[in-house]
Design an enzyme around this catalytic site. Sequence first.
Site, PDB file in Angstrom:
ATOM      1  N   TYR A 236       0.882  -1.123  -0.083  1.00 39.85           N
ATOM      2  CA  TYR A 236      -0.009   0.071  -0.016  1.00 39.85           C
ATOM      3  C   TYR A 236       0.761   1.261   0.003  1.00 39.85           C
ATOM      4  CZ  TYR A 236       0.100  -0.228   5.273  1.00 39.85           C
ATOM      5  OH  TYR A 236       0.733  -0.347   6.630  1.00 39.85           O
ATOM      6  N   CYS A 237       0.483   2.326  -0.697  1.00 43.53           N
ATOM      7  CA  CYS A 237       1.077   3.634  -0.742  1.00 43.53           C
ATOM      8  C   CYS A 237       2.517   3.310  -1.438  1.00 43.53           C
ATOM      9  CB  CYS A 237       1.229   4.327   0.498  1.00 43.53           C
ATOM     10  SG  CYS A 237       1.645   6.212   0.363  1.00 43.53           S
ATOM     11  N   PRO A 238       2.493   2.610  -2.616  1.00 42.54           N
ATOM     12  CA  PRO A 238       4.032   2.403  -3.008  1.00 42.54           C
ATOM     13  C   PRO A 238       4.437   3.591  -3.519  1.00 42.54           C
ATOM     14  CG  PRO A 238       2.161   1.680  -4.759  1.00 42.54           C
ATOM     15  CD  PRO A 238       1.692   2.252  -3.517  1.00 42.54           C
TER      16      PRO A 238
END
Length: 286
Positions: free
Chosen positions: A147-149
């Site tokens: 998540y949130c790369p």
Amino acid sequence: MNVQLSPLFRKKWFILDQSVTGLGMNPMQSFAIDDTLCRRVSNEPDWGIARTWVHSKTVVLGIQDSRLPYIDDGISFLKRSGYDVIVRNSGGLAVVLDEQVLNISLLFQDGKEMSIDRGYELMVELVRLLLGSLGKLVMDGEVKESYCPGRYDLSIKGKKFAGISQRRLRGGVAVQIYLAVSGSGSDRARLVKHFYDSAVQGAPTKYEYPQIIPAKMASLDELSQEYAGGQVDIDLSIQGIIHSLLLKLSSLSDQLDTFALSEEDWESYEENLARMVKRNEKIVMV
């Protein structure tokens, strides 16, 4: 090594520890405080401020997340799962905060040498210093299935444990990182994956949201057990890492002191918080 040659060296480092008091705060207050500190540090080229903060179970959405086609359903899912929800004012997508996630903000003057990449690089260097022998295994680079790369994801053996964002405001820079210290990284990732499933439901979106593989995320405690047999030379707890931070900042400055907001800072904080509340009032009131 002469510590004054380190890019992290400042004549004065200040620490503002909200790792305990933050548990009673709404995370919107944290982002408002960082905005306040950006203004405060803008005229102090020799300063660095490090703020540590921990919050109870909250999913912090990015602005793009708030525009997903079924965002109300996504937020309802998170709230049913026991999480509060806010939308932050800095870059990035959804991340998970809880009592086992340590956030660190580094605040500097936004000078000519403080490029965007430079801000990220300073945080990466600090994390490697904080983690002792485990820091030698830390890689920076996007873990796309997290998540949130982002370009400055931090991982060990391909498993992400931290992500960095950055905000520039009023002549100051706030470089913010979340460190999954303990708990299950894959459980946090699974929560965000289900959020996207609920908020998208197969509809077209204006941006490519993460295709999360939960096994690609882990906590530092999990990684130390898997790759170091639990034999690490630092205390992998919230307070243990903060202690390590204090020692490192002391060695990277001529003076280390605690930071206290002035009356003028508190006035600025109230204005910044009001903006955060206004940003959130229409989005997360599900």
